[in-house]
Design a protein around this motif. Structure first.
Motif, PDB file in Angstrom:
ATOM      1  N   LEU A  60       1.657  -6.900  76.087  1.00  0.00           N
ATOM      2  CA  LEU A  60       1.617  -6.746  77.543  1.00  0.00           C
ATOM      3  C   LEU A  60       1.863  -8.062  78.277  1.00  0.00           C
ATOM      4  N   ILE A  61       1.850  -9.164  77.546  1.00  0.00           N
ATOM      5  CA  ILE A  61       2.037 -10.468  78.183  1.00  0.00           C
ATOM      6  C   ILE A  61       3.461 -10.597  78.720  1.00  0.00           C
ATOM      7  N   GLN A  62       3.561 -10.974  79.972  1.00  0.00           N
ATOM      8  CA  GLN A  62       4.851 -11.281  80.582  1.00  0.00           C
ATOM      9  C   GLN A  62       4.612 -12.261  81.721  1.00  0.00           C
ATOM     10  N   PRO A  63       5.623 -13.035  82.092  1.00  0.00           N
ATOM     11  CA  PRO A  63       5.442 -13.994  83.185  1.00  0.00           C
ATOM     12  C   PRO A  63       5.024 -13.284  84.469  1.00  0.00           C
ATOM     13  N   PRO A  64       4.165 -13.909  85.255  1.00  0.00           N
ATOM     14  CA  PRO A  64       3.726 -13.289  86.513  1.00  0.00           C
ATOM     15  C   PRO A  64       4.905 -13.006  87.443  1.00  0.00           C
ATOM     16  N   ALA A  65       4.865 -11.842  88.085  1.00  0.00           N
ATOM     17  CA  ALA A  65       5.918 -11.497  89.039  1.00  0.00           C
ATOM     18  C   ALA A  65       5.806 -12.333  90.308  1.00  0.00           C
ATOM     19  N   ARG A  66       4.581 -12.735  90.633  1.00  0.00           N
ATOM     20  CA  ARG A  66       4.333 -13.541  91.826  1.00  0.00           C
ATOM     21  C   ARG A  66       3.369 -14.659  91.476  1.00  0.00           C
ATOM     22  N   PRO A  67       3.458 -15.785  92.157  1.00  0.00           N
ATOM     23  CA  PRO A  67       2.549 -16.901  91.873  1.00  0.00           C
ATOM     24  C   PRO A  67       1.085 -16.479  92.005  1.00  0.00           C
ATOM     25  N   GLN A 119      -0.611 -14.485  90.020  1.00  0.00           N
ATOM     26  CA  GLN A 119      -0.953 -13.241  89.341  1.00  0.00           C
ATOM     27  C   GLN A 119      -1.124 -13.480  87.839  1.00  0.00           C
ATOM     28  N   PRO A 120      -1.849 -12.586  87.152  1.00  0.00           N
ATOM     29  CA  PRO A 120      -1.995 -12.721  85.700  1.00  0.00           C
ATOM     30  C   PRO A 120      -0.692 -12.429  84.963  1.00  0.00           C
ATOM     31  N   TYR A 121      -0.667 -12.771  83.690  1.00  0.00           N
ATOM     32  CA  TYR A 121       0.527 -12.607  82.851  1.00  0.00           C
ATOM     33  C   TYR A 121       0.639 -11.163  82.358  1.00  0.00           C
ATOM     34  N   ILE A 122       0.927 -10.257  83.270  1.00  0.00           N
ATOM     35  CA  ILE A 122       1.013  -8.837  82.947  1.00  0.00           C
ATOM     36  C   ILE A 122       1.806  -8.151  84.058  1.00  0.00           C
ATOM     37  N   ALA A 123       2.276  -6.926  83.802  1.00  0.00           N
ATOM     38  CA  ALA A 123       2.980  -6.154  84.836  1.00  0.00           C
ATOM     39  C   ALA A 123       1.953  -5.681  85.862  1.00  0.00           C
ATOM     40  N   TYR A 124       1.666  -6.534  86.819  1.00  0.00           N
ATOM     41  CA  TYR A 124       0.526  -6.325  87.713  1.00  0.00           C
ATOM     42  C   TYR A 124       0.700  -5.120  88.631  1.00  0.00           C
ATOM     43  N   ASP A 125       1.920  -4.715  88.908  1.00  0.00           N
ATOM     44  CA  ASP A 125       2.136  -3.527  89.734  1.00  0.00           C
ATOM     45  C   ASP A 125       1.636  -2.263  89.041  1.00  0.00           C
ATOM     46  N   TYR A 126       1.521  -2.326  87.728  1.00  0.00           N
ATOM     47  CA  TYR A 126       1.017  -1.188  86.963  1.00  0.00           C
ATOM     48  C   TYR A 126      -0.423  -1.418  86.511  1.00  0.00           C
ATOM     49  N   PHE A 127      -0.720  -2.642  86.088  1.00  0.00           N
ATOM     50  CA  PHE A 127      -2.059  -2.974  85.586  1.00  0.00           C
ATOM     51  C   PHE A 127      -2.830  -3.753  86.652  1.00  0.00           C
ATOM     52  N   ASN A 146      -3.086 -17.487  80.912  1.00  0.00           N
ATOM     53  CA  ASN A 146      -2.034 -18.349  80.365  1.00  0.00           C
ATOM     54  C   ASN A 146      -1.169 -17.658  79.317  1.00  0.00           C
ATOM     55  N   GLY A 147      -1.470 -16.389  79.006  1.00  0.00           N
ATOM     56  CA  GLY A 147      -0.656 -15.655  78.049  1.00  0.00           C
ATOM     57  C   GLY A 147      -0.856 -16.074  76.609  1.00  0.00           C
ATOM     58  N   LYS A 148      -2.031 -16.605  76.278  1.00  0.00           N
ATOM     59  CA  LYS A 148      -2.289 -17.076  74.920  1.00  0.00           C
ATOM     60  C   LYS A 148      -3.372 -16.242  74.237  1.00  0.00           C
ATOM     61  N   VAL A 149      -3.372 -16.279  72.898  1.00  0.00           N
ATOM     62  CA  VAL A 149      -4.386 -15.601  72.094  1.00  0.00           C
ATOM     63  C   VAL A 149      -5.442 -16.620  71.685  1.00  0.00           C
ATOM     64  N   VAL A 150      -6.712 -16.255  71.843  1.00  0.00           N
ATOM     65  CA  VAL A 150      -7.818 -17.160  71.527  1.00  0.00           C
ATOM     66  C   VAL A 150      -8.818 -16.435  70.628  1.00  0.00           C
ATOM     67  N   THR A 151      -9.678 -17.212  69.971  1.00  0.00           N
ATOM     68  CA  THR A 151     -10.774 -16.654  69.178  1.00  0.00           C
ATOM     69  C   THR A 151     -12.089 -16.997  69.862  1.00  0.00           C
ATOM     70  N   LEU A 152     -12.913 -15.975  70.098  1.00  0.00           N
ATOM     71  CA  LEU A 152     -14.162 -16.156  70.829  1.00  0.00           C
ATOM     72  C   LEU A 152     -15.353 -15.670  70.011  1.00  0.00           C
ATOM     73  N   PRO A 153     -16.529 -16.245  70.237  1.00  0.00           N
ATOM     74  CA  PRO A 153     -17.743 -15.694  69.619  1.00  0.00           C
ATOM     75  C   PRO A 153     -17.995 -14.274  70.118  1.00  0.00           C
ATOM     76  N   TYR A 154     -18.577 -13.452  69.270  1.00  0.00           N
ATOM     77  CA  TYR A 154     -18.869 -12.072  69.655  1.00  0.00           C
ATOM     78  C   TYR A 154     -19.728 -11.999  70.919  1.00  0.00           C
ATOM     79  N   ARG A 155     -20.586 -12.984  71.109  1.00  0.00           N
ATOM     80  CA  ARG A 155     -21.531 -12.950  72.223  1.00  0.00           C
ATOM     81  C   ARG A 155     -20.889 -13.236  73.575  1.00  0.00           C
TER      82      ARG A 155
END
Length: 214
Positions: free
Chosen positions: A124-131, A133-141, A176-185
């Protein structure tokens, strides 16, 4: 000649306006499982034609799908229960809570809602359509935040400042459109996904039984 040219331009422009606008990948779906045109609403899910998936759409109404709620990662004893924040659980929230409530509600006619895989969510990651906005198709999500969203990829070794917690789960950051690892908590966001297991017409979506048996 000038009048003819202006009329011709108007006809062409009018034809463009009357041409249905469709997205090459996504279709809006109502809570009852019916398709909508791109300019219609409200919608509760998004059909992903590319991956044959149905995505939950977040809201801003303090329902179980509110985009502001956060969740710790938890699945049948694995992870950390009830370390997120929401209003629909008395003991705070985890990912299992949202999955249970969404399946009980049969959102968009589906009963097999789950956390997405890392690959599914990262798709789902894509460049923001507008400054801004998150890295997603924001008009849909809509109501997706610029933050971390859990995937189902667990039992991942934690590094650096989280190393003492040993293991966590993968998340996708739509800031930022990146994958991270987080603690479960960690209290992160969630967008659920549902499998569409066979070809279907849009009109049949709400009547299909896609529940899974375990």
């Amino acid at each position: 000649m000038l009048i003819v040219a202006i009329v011709s331009m108007y006809v062409v422009f009018d034809d463009i306006l009357m041409t249905p606008i469709t997205h090459p990948r996504f279709t809006k779906i109502t809570a009852q499982g019916q398709p909508l045109s791109p300019w219609q609403g409200p919608w509760a899910c998004v059909l992903d034609h590319q991956h044959n998936l149905l995505w939950e759409v977040k809201t801003d109404d303090e329902s179980i799908h509110d985009g502001y709620w956060t969740y710790s990662w938890y699945d049948q004893g694995l992870g950390k229960a009830n370390f997120g924040d929401c209003y629909f659980e008395s003991a705070r929230c985890d990912t299992q809570d949202l999955i249970r409530h969404t399946n009980d509600k049969t959102l968009c006619g589906q009963k097999n809602w789950r956390l997405p895989t890392e690959r599914e969510l990262a798709s789902l990651i894509q460049p923001p359509a507008r400054p801004g906005q998150p890295y997603i198709a924001y008009d849909y999500f809509t109501h997706i935040k610029k933050g971390d969203y859990w995937t189902n990829h667990a039992n991942v070794k934690l590094q650096q400042q989280f190393a003492h917690l040993k293991q966590g789960a993968k998340a996708v950051n739509f800031h930022n459109g990146k994958v991270v690892t987080l603690p479960y908590r960690n209290a992160a966001f969630v967008i659920l996904v549902s499998d569409i297991t066979k070809a279907y017409s849009h009109a049949q979506l709400s009547s299909r039984d896609t529940s899974t048996t375990h």
